[in-house]
Design an enzyme around this catalytic site. Structure first.
Site, mmCIF file in Angstrom:
data_model
loop_
_atom_site.group_PDB
_atom_site.id
_atom_site.type_symbol
_atom_site.label_atom_id
_atom_site.label_comp_id
_atom_site.label_asym_id
_atom_site.label_seq_id
_atom_site.Cartn_x
_atom_site.Cartn_y
_atom_site.Cartn_z
ATOM 1 N N HIS A 74 0.789 -1.230 0.000
ATOM 2 C CA HIS A 74 0.000 0.000 0.000
ATOM 3 C C HIS A 74 0.824 1.285 0.000
ATOM 4 O O HIS A 74 0.262 2.372 -0.148
ATOM 5 C CB HIS A 74 -0.942 0.012 1.207
ATOM 6 C CG HIS A 74 -1.785 -1.211 1.314
ATOM 7 N ND1 HIS A 74 -1.448 -2.272 2.126
ATOM 8 C CD2 HIS A 74 -2.939 -1.567 0.701
ATOM 9 C CE1 HIS A 74 -2.366 -3.221 2.006
ATOM 10 N NE2 HIS A 74 -3.272 -2.824 1.155
ATOM 11 N N GLU A 130 -2.743 3.406 2.271
ATOM 12 C CA GLU A 130 -2.344 4.103 1.045
ATOM 13 C C GLU A 130 -2.590 5.603 1.166
ATOM 14 O O GLU A 130 -1.746 6.417 0.772
ATOM 15 C CB GLU A 130 -3.095 3.559 -0.167
ATOM 16 C CG GLU A 130 -2.665 4.257 -1.461
ATOM 17 C CD GLU A 130 -3.491 3.883 -2.677
ATOM 18 O OE1 GLU A 130 -3.633 4.731 -3.574
ATOM 19 O OE2 GLU A 130 -3.996 2.737 -2.738
ATOM 20 N N SER A 245 -10.316 -4.611 2.872
ATOM 21 C CA SER A 245 -9.972 -4.348 1.471
ATOM 22 C C SER A 245 -10.865 -3.261 0.886
ATOM 23 O O SER A 245 -12.061 -3.468 0.679
ATOM 24 C CB SER A 245 -10.100 -5.632 0.644
ATOM 25 O OG SER A 245 -9.976 -5.351 -0.738
ATOM 26 N N SER A 289 -7.042 -8.485 -3.751
ATOM 27 C CA SER A 289 -6.189 -9.208 -2.806
ATOM 28 C C SER A 289 -6.751 -10.591 -2.477
ATOM 29 O O SER A 289 -6.409 -11.174 -1.457
ATOM 30 C CB SER A 289 -6.009 -8.387 -1.529
ATOM 31 O OG SER A 289 -7.259 -8.026 -0.977
#
Length: 318
Positions: A74, A130, A245, A289
């Site tokens: 990330h 992120e 996620s 992911s």
């Protein structure tokens, strides 16, 4: 019964690369291998890596000095590298950076916009790693982050209050494509004079007063587009992804937005037989992911749960 699995479902190349790096480092390292944070946002994948001897650490101060370390996909703020350097953990020696190159691209875009006089607003999830990493390159904790398109009025208020000469909006790579467009449209509807125009990702033209850059990555766009396609053709859609996620949550939100019965699960164990009663068209999609084996597991369990229906068949790609 027909089961359709989205063409672009599961691991993207950035996630695959991060996992490959971690596994390779752990295999070659005779001692302990540490990963700072969740390498990827999938509980099953993390568990598999732990079984291979990888140790996940949430508090960077708990990583021992001079340890073999892997950084998650990330992206990280510069402070992470400085702290690790103080622990004698550096690139070229014992630090392995698994940051997705598409996240690095967003960092570079943020830096260039900032260096060219733009006040940069980030469309993203405030507590997502992120977004935290990208914010570091702008104004740190002072970076203005918009989490939802409905918060456009707050962004416009922030712009008007500070009277910025130039403003640019960028996005976390895993946000909703439709949501990003809606945010820009909402902001433009509240502005009196200048409007936000698209700035090419190449950043060749940085003369616009108000601009936005499309920094949502292609794997995210592909998964959202494919999910929308199968949702429109299905009576029920199963979305597979990690609890944390962001891109998986966006897929689920898209299905719900289209009014399709949808369920967000982490693995096949969460499936419930009654979901499929009377259903003829079933869609399956997965976040970036999610490994292929989990997708296959879910498909097989759906087939078993629906085995009492008429002849089953499966279309793996759209």
């Amino acid at each position: 019964m027909e089961i359709k699995v989205a063409k672009h479902a599961g691991f993207c190349f950035g996630v695959k690369k991060a996992i490959e790096i971690a596994e390779e480092v752990a295999h070659d390292n005779k001692g302990k291998t540490y990963v700072y944070g969740q390498l990827v946002h999938n509980e099953k994948v993390i568990k598999d890596l732990e079984n291979k001897g990888i140790i996940f650490i949430e508090n960077i101060n708990e990583i021992p000095e001079n340890s073999v370390t892997v950084l998650r996909a990330h992206g990280e703020p510069g402070t992470t590298y400085k702290i690790l350097e103080q622990k004698s953990i550096v690139k070229g020696k014992n630090l392995n950076d698994a940051t997705c190159p598409l996240v690095t691209l967003v960092h570079n875009v943020a830096i260039k916009l900032k260096n060219n006089g733009y006040e940069v607003i980030l469309f993203g999830k405030r507590n997502h790693p992120e977004a935290i990493g990208t914010s570091y390159h702008l104004k740190g904790k002072g970076t203005f982050i918009v989490e939802e398109p409905e918060q456009a009025d707050l962004a416009v208020e922030y712009i008007n209050k500070n009277n910025f000469e130039k403003v640019a909006v960028i996005s976390q790579t895993t946000m909703s494509v439709y949501g990003y467009k809606m945010l820009i449209d909402n902001m433009n509807s509240k502005l009196s004079n200048d409007k936000f125009e698209e700035i090419p990702l190449s950043l060749k033209d940085l003369t616009k007063k108000y601009g936005f850059v499309d920094t949502i990555c292609n794997p995210t766009k592909q998964r959202q587009s494919d999910t929308e396609e199968i949702a429109k053709e299905s009576e029920i859609v199963i979305v597979i992804g990690g609890k944390n996620s962001s891109n998986s949550k966006e897929l689920y939100a898209k299905c719900r937005e289209l009014g399709v019965e949808s369920y967000f699960i982490q693995s096949g164990e969460q499936l419930q037989k009654e979901w499929f009663n009377g259903k003829e068209k079933i869609g399956v999609t997965a976040g970036a992911s999610t490994p292929d084996y989990l997708i296959n597991e879910v498909v097989e369990m759906i087939k078993e749960m629906s085995s009492d229906t008429k002849e089953d068949y499966i279309k793996l790609k759209i």
